[in-house]
Scaffold this motif. Sequence first.
Motif, PDB file in Angstrom:
ATOM      1  N   ALA A   1       4.007   2.431   8.048  1.00  0.00           N
ATOM      2  CA  ALA A   1       3.521   0.860   8.245  1.00  0.00           C
ATOM      3  C   ALA A   1       3.828   0.384   9.506  1.00  0.00           C
ATOM      4  O   ALA A   1       2.985  -0.844   9.857  1.00  0.00           O
ATOM      5  CB  ALA A   1       4.275  -0.079   6.990  1.00  0.00           C
ATOM      6  N   LEU A   2       4.944   0.574  10.471  1.00  0.00           N
ATOM      7  CA  LEU A   2       5.092  -0.327  11.515  1.00  0.00           C
ATOM      8  C   LEU A   2       4.002   0.158  12.712  1.00  0.00           C
ATOM      9  O   LEU A   2       3.790  -0.637  13.595  1.00  0.00           O
ATOM     10  CB  LEU A   2       6.483   0.301  12.277  1.00  0.00           C
ATOM     11  N   ASN A   3       3.275   0.979  12.426  1.00  0.00           N
ATOM     12  CA  ASN A   3       2.272   1.660  13.420  1.00  0.00           C
ATOM     13  C   ASN A   3       0.669   1.553  12.747  1.00  0.00           C
ATOM     14  O   ASN A   3      -0.204   1.880  13.629  1.00  0.00           O
ATOM     15  CB  ASN A   3       2.355   2.905  14.116  1.00  0.00           C
ATOM     16  N   ASN A   4       0.600   1.190  11.779  1.00  0.00           N
ATOM     17  CA  ASN A   4      -0.712   1.204  10.990  1.00  0.00           C
ATOM     18  C   ASN A   4      -1.052  -0.180  10.414  1.00  0.00           C
ATOM     19  O   ASN A   4      -0.081  -0.923  10.003  1.00  0.00           O
ATOM     20  CB  ASN A   4      -0.943   2.309   9.990  1.00  0.00           C
ATOM     21  N   PRO A   5      -2.490  -0.464  10.369  1.00  0.00           N
ATOM     22  CA  PRO A   5      -2.891  -1.785   9.624  1.00  0.00           C
ATOM     23  C   PRO A   5      -2.571  -1.839   8.256  1.00  0.00           C
ATOM     24  O   PRO A   5      -2.306  -0.607   7.577  1.00  0.00           O
ATOM     25  CB  PRO A   5      -4.513  -1.605   9.757  1.00  0.00           C
ATOM     26  N   PRO A   6      -2.538  -3.041   7.613  1.00  0.00           N
ATOM     27  CA  PRO A   6      -2.102  -3.099   6.275  1.00  0.00           C
ATOM     28  C   PRO A   6      -2.553  -2.347   5.035  1.00  0.00           C
ATOM     29  O   PRO A   6      -2.097  -1.791   4.491  1.00  0.00           O
ATOM     30  CB  PRO A   6      -2.535  -4.557   6.062  1.00  0.00           C
ATOM     31  N   LEU A   7      -4.194  -2.206   5.242  1.00  0.00           N
ATOM     32  CA  LEU A   7      -4.721  -1.533   4.104  1.00  0.00           C
ATOM     33  C   LEU A   7      -4.094  -0.296   4.003  1.00  0.00           C
ATOM     34  O   LEU A   7      -3.768   0.291   2.932  1.00  0.00           O
ATOM     35  CB  LEU A   7      -6.177  -1.718   4.083  1.00  0.00           C
ATOM     36  N   PRO A   8      -4.291   0.598   5.052  1.00  0.00           N
ATOM     37  CA  PRO A   8      -4.052   1.957   5.061  1.00  0.00           C
ATOM     38  C   PRO A   8      -2.432   2.099   4.622  1.00  0.00           C
ATOM     39  O   PRO A   8      -2.090   3.325   3.919  1.00  0.00           O
ATOM     40  CB  PRO A   8      -4.110   2.765   6.516  1.00  0.00           C
ATOM     41  N   SER A   9      -1.579   1.223   5.124  1.00  0.00           N
ATOM     42  CA  SER A   9      -0.240   1.244   4.936  1.00  0.00           C
ATOM     43  C   SER A   9      -0.050   1.098   3.441  1.00  0.00           C
ATOM     44  O   SER A   9       0.897   1.604   2.563  1.00  0.00           O
ATOM     45  CB  SER A   9       0.652   0.019   5.551  1.00  0.00           C
ATOM     46  N   LEU A  10      -0.772   0.361   2.715  1.00  0.00           N
ATOM     47  CA  LEU A  10      -0.773  -0.028   1.232  1.00  0.00           C
ATOM     48  C   LEU A  10      -0.951   1.353   0.551  1.00  0.00           C
ATOM     49  O   LEU A  10      -0.116   1.740  -0.392  1.00  0.00           O
ATOM     50  CB  LEU A  10      -1.678  -1.070   0.815  1.00  0.00           C
ATOM     51  N   ILE A  11      -2.005   1.898   1.089  1.00  0.00           N
ATOM     52  CA  ILE A  11      -2.557   3.159   0.204  1.00  0.00           C
ATOM     53  C   ILE A  11      -1.467   4.274   0.540  1.00  0.00           C
ATOM     54  O   ILE A  11      -0.744   5.038  -0.363  1.00  0.00           O
ATOM     55  CB  ILE A  11      -3.876   3.714   0.879  1.00  0.00           C
ATOM     56  N   ASP A  12      -0.924   4.205   1.768  1.00  0.00           N
ATOM     57  CA  ASP A  12       0.235   5.177   2.117  1.00  0.00           C
ATOM     58  C   ASP A  12       1.375   4.905   1.232  1.00  0.00           C
ATOM     59  O   ASP A  12       2.215   6.120   0.531  1.00  0.00           O
ATOM     60  CB  ASP A  12       0.573   5.036   3.579  1.00  0.00           C
ATOM     61  N   GLY A  13       1.832   3.804   0.813  1.00  0.00           N
ATOM     62  CA  GLY A  13       2.831   3.488   0.159  1.00  0.00           C
ATOM     63  C   GLY A  13       2.543   3.915  -1.302  1.00  0.00           C
ATOM     64  O   GLY A  13       3.599   4.750  -1.924  1.00  0.00           O
ATOM     65  N   VAL A  14       1.535   3.677  -1.753  1.00  0.00           N
ATOM     66  CA  VAL A  14       1.046   3.976  -3.123  1.00  0.00           C
ATOM     67  C   VAL A  14       1.192   5.629  -3.268  1.00  0.00           C
ATOM     68  O   VAL A  14       1.717   6.042  -4.124  1.00  0.00           O
ATOM     69  CB  VAL A  14      -0.133   3.431  -3.627  1.00  0.00           C
ATOM     70  N   ALA A  15       0.621   6.181  -2.370  1.00  0.00           N
ATOM     71  CA  ALA A  15       0.709   7.466  -2.310  1.00  0.00           C
ATOM     72  C   ALA A  15       2.015   8.379  -2.264  1.00  0.00           C
ATOM     73  O   ALA A  15       2.223   9.210  -3.035  1.00  0.00           O
ATOM     74  CB  ALA A  15      -0.314   8.255  -0.849  1.00  0.00           C
ATOM     75  N   ALA A  16       2.968   7.842  -1.323  1.00  0.00           N
ATOM     76  CA  ALA A  16       4.157   8.365  -1.290  1.00  0.00           C
ATOM     77  C   ALA A  16       5.035   8.096  -2.625  1.00  0.00           C
ATOM     78  O   ALA A  16       5.487   8.981  -2.803  1.00  0.00           O
ATOM     79  CB  ALA A  16       4.914   7.437  -0.185  1.00  0.00           C
ATOM     80  N   GLY A  17       4.644   7.013  -3.192  1.00  0.00           N
ATOM     81  CA  GLY A  17       5.492   6.621  -4.306  1.00  0.00           C
ATOM     82  C   GLY A  17       5.027   7.537  -5.527  1.00  0.00           C
ATOM     83  O   GLY A  17       5.709   8.035  -6.235  1.00  0.00           O
ATOM     84  N   VAL A  18       3.674   7.864  -5.363  1.00  0.00           N
ATOM     85  CA  VAL A  18       2.990   8.834  -6.846  1.00  0.00           C
ATOM     86  C   VAL A  18       3.584  10.048  -6.432  1.00  0.00           C
ATOM     87  O   VAL A  18       3.886  10.626  -7.302  1.00  0.00           O
ATOM     88  CB  VAL A  18       1.424   8.593  -6.629  1.00  0.00           C
ATOM     89  N   GLY A  19       3.302  10.545  -5.110  1.00  0.00           N
ATOM     90  CA  GLY A  19       3.808  12.007  -4.819  1.00  0.00           C
ATOM     91  C   GLY A  19       5.225  12.291  -5.333  1.00  0.00           C
ATOM     92  O   GLY A  19       5.282  13.155  -5.667  1.00  0.00           O
ATOM     93  N   TYR A  20       6.100  11.169  -5.223  1.00  0.00           N
ATOM     94  CA  TYR A  20       7.507  11.203  -5.682  1.00  0.00           C
ATOM     95  C   TYR A  20       7.630  11.292  -7.047  1.00  0.00           C
ATOM     96  O   TYR A  20       8.321  11.982  -7.768  1.00  0.00           O
ATOM     97  CB  TYR A  20       8.138  10.072  -4.682  1.00  0.00           C
ATOM     98  N   SER A  21       6.830  10.207  -7.702  1.00  0.00           N
ATOM     99  CA  SER A  21       7.000   9.855  -8.937  1.00  0.00           C
ATOM    100  C   SER A  21       6.612  11.074  -9.948  1.00  0.00           C
ATOM    101  O   SER A  21       7.431  11.422 -10.928  1.00  0.00           O
ATOM    102  CB  SER A  21       6.281   8.919  -9.445  1.00  0.00           C
ATOM    103  N   TYR A  22       5.452  11.778  -9.555  1.00  0.00           N
ATOM    104  CA  TYR A  22       5.106  12.768 -10.610  1.00  0.00           C
ATOM    105  C   TYR A  22       5.960  13.959 -10.388  1.00  0.00           C
ATOM    106  O   TYR A  22       6.233  14.710 -11.618  1.00  0.00           O
ATOM    107  CB  TYR A  22       3.849  13.352 -10.255  1.00  0.00           C
ATOM    108  N   ILE A  23       6.742  14.182  -9.413  1.00  0.00           N
ATOM    109  CA  ILE A  23       7.903  15.255  -9.556  1.00  0.00           C
ATOM    110  C   ILE A  23       9.002  14.880 -10.660  1.00  0.00           C
ATOM    111  O   ILE A  23       9.487  15.407 -11.497  1.00  0.00           O
ATOM    112  CB  ILE A  23       8.476  15.686  -8.172  1.00  0.00           C
ATOM    113  N   LEU A  24       9.320  13.492 -10.365  1.00  0.00           N
ATOM    114  CA  LEU A  24      10.495  13.192 -11.363  1.00  0.00           C
ATOM    115  C   LEU A  24       9.948  13.017 -12.846  1.00  0.00           C
ATOM    116  O   LEU A  24      10.686  13.251 -13.601  1.00  0.00           O
ATOM    117  CB  LEU A  24      10.866  11.787 -10.978  1.00  0.00           C
ATOM    118  N   MET A  25       8.686  12.761 -12.980  1.00  0.00           N
ATOM    119  CA  MET A  25       8.106  12.798 -14.364  1.00  0.00           C
ATOM    120  C   MET A  25       8.152  14.061 -14.846  1.00  0.00           C
ATOM    121  O   MET A  25       8.595  14.475 -16.066  1.00  0.00           O
ATOM    122  CB  MET A  25       6.764  12.024 -14.394  1.00  0.00           C
ATOM    123  N   ILE A  26       7.728  15.211 -14.090  1.00  0.00           N
ATOM    124  CA  ILE A  26       7.790  16.733 -14.585  1.00  0.00           C
ATOM    125  C   ILE A  26       9.338  16.850 -14.882  1.00  0.00           C
ATOM    126  O   ILE A  26       9.633  17.677 -16.065  1.00  0.00           O
ATOM    127  CB  ILE A  26       7.555  17.495 -13.513  1.00  0.00           C
TER     128      ILE A  26
END
Lengths: 205, 196, 204
Positions: A120-145
């Motif tokens: 987020a420190l080096n990228n515009p807001p929208l991609p950062s938002l998407i990156d945040g969601v993606a990181a969260g989802v990538g992490y979440s599905y493992i914990l859900m398994i």
Amino acid sequence: MPGKIKKQFLASIGRDNPVFVQVLGICSTLAVTNVLENTVVMCLGLIFATACSSFTVSLLRRQIPGSIRMMVETLIIAAYVIIVDLVIQATLPTISRQLGPYVGLIITNCIVMGRAEAYALNNPPLPSLIDGVAAGVGYSYILMIIAFFRELTGSATIWGHAVPGFSSWWVNWSIMVMAPGAFFALAGLIWIIKTYIVTDETGGK
Amino acid sequence: MEAFTGLTAIFFAAIFTNNILLTNYLGMCSFLGVSREVKTSIGLGAAVVFTMAFTSALNWLVYYYVLIPMHLGHFRFIVFIIVIAAFVQVVEMIIERVSEPLYNALGIFLPLITVNCAILGVCLFMLIRDYTFAESFIYGFGSGIGWMLAILAMAGIRQNMKRSKVPKGLEGPGITLIIAGIMALAFMGFSGMINI
Amino acid sequence: MNPQWIKEKATPVVFMTAVTFVCISLVGLVDIVTRPSVDRNKTLFQKQAVCDASATVLSGDLAAWYDANVTVVTNAADGPYYLVNGGDGVSRLVLIQQGPGLWGSITAYVGFNRKTAVIEGVTFQDHVETPGLGARIDEPWFRHQFAGKTGPFNELRPEPQDKTKGTRDAGAFDQITGATITASAVKDIMNKSIERAKALNAAR
């Protein structure tokens, strides 16, 4: 743009997944993986916190003075986590009681801070938002398994309901609901994934 | 006398039966990252013990004497994390000026500690369990020792199995997690020993 | 005041203050919006526990029932207790009793009939017992077995000593296989609350 978003998502879910690559950020969330329902609530909170704090940090990235960068990030993350905590307390009293202090511990989850620092420190807001969601989802599905298997083997239920044709004869593995179960389940999952899915060993640090 | 036994029970429970790392999974990141060698584990462990004991006491004072009278209980997360960060900074500065060898031993670990979830975890658990000031301090101290014990044991084991053969997919974090699981199992043997 | 000073020292302070202000206002706003339901939920479990322990069959809203029928007595030496207005004109006494379990303390709400001193109901509000073993104290068959008994309860005795009697003595209760320490903790908690209830009844 959609192609780029898709790529970002896939990277977070697969090859760049923080859980496989460095086993980051499992602290606060691993503890609640003994019941699927709690895990889902916790993961939604985490996705919200990661996405919003990445977005906010990115909005402010040109203004934040370098010397107090970490403090500002922590403050922003903490504000969002408090919001998550309040909303859970207000709407889901039973789950809030079971989660206890773990919602607050999202603040110190390395993934939230990591995404804010690294992307987020080096990228515009929208991609950062998407990156945040993606990181969260990538992490979440493992914990859900993990939560799925821990609840299934430990209590013979899914989402608190008995599984037809399974719960009647299954002998509960109590150990899976307790602390060591989480370690074994995560280790097993990492083993399977590293052996069959993400096989090229470039960053096995 | 009763107060003393109560404190002793909390202290030993925090080390053994309710080990913050092995039963609450807190402080896993640095546990997995730093437990490769005994020497560095000692440094980090000592820093954690010190910070945990004092920040839990400090945060207890802040919570009950500042936040509660001002009805700001909901802001505890922000305040706690800032108190922890500030405490770590101050300690780093003091150590740097007072003792060169100590700074060399602990200095590099102190910044790592701010983001150690176990510290914030201890502060949040002490509120949920309604500990008094003395109990919070002892609980923080005991949890720190428990964490140090776990990371030391892990570092010892990992050093000894450097040359052992491990399945490829399990190398690194995988095998560490399995050892942590076995350690958690072993620590479960302490259950019932201490009643709190 | 040279520009260098402003850039290095003043800007971070001003910026941090601004961010703090914005964050605090945001959180404060959410706090104000959610405050009513958070406060309601906070007491929800305690109200439910009092309701269960007094064996009240609820026909309407929990909070409304609680406000109308429950009084908290705080002047007792060993902690507050509740007086519940039973539907049959007899009041129920609900005590909060804590005791050490296997992993941490167990908090129980024990309800007594004020007239006959029999136990009306028990709920375990807070505990960290082993899932699948000690944690089964939450199951209805375990909790409901205390209803109608007066205690005191004693240690596990699998078979009645005197076979000719054919019944178990009054202090026996069904325990959980593999959870000896939890069962013994529950026994202590029950007996302590029975003592307290006796003292309170005598003082009346």
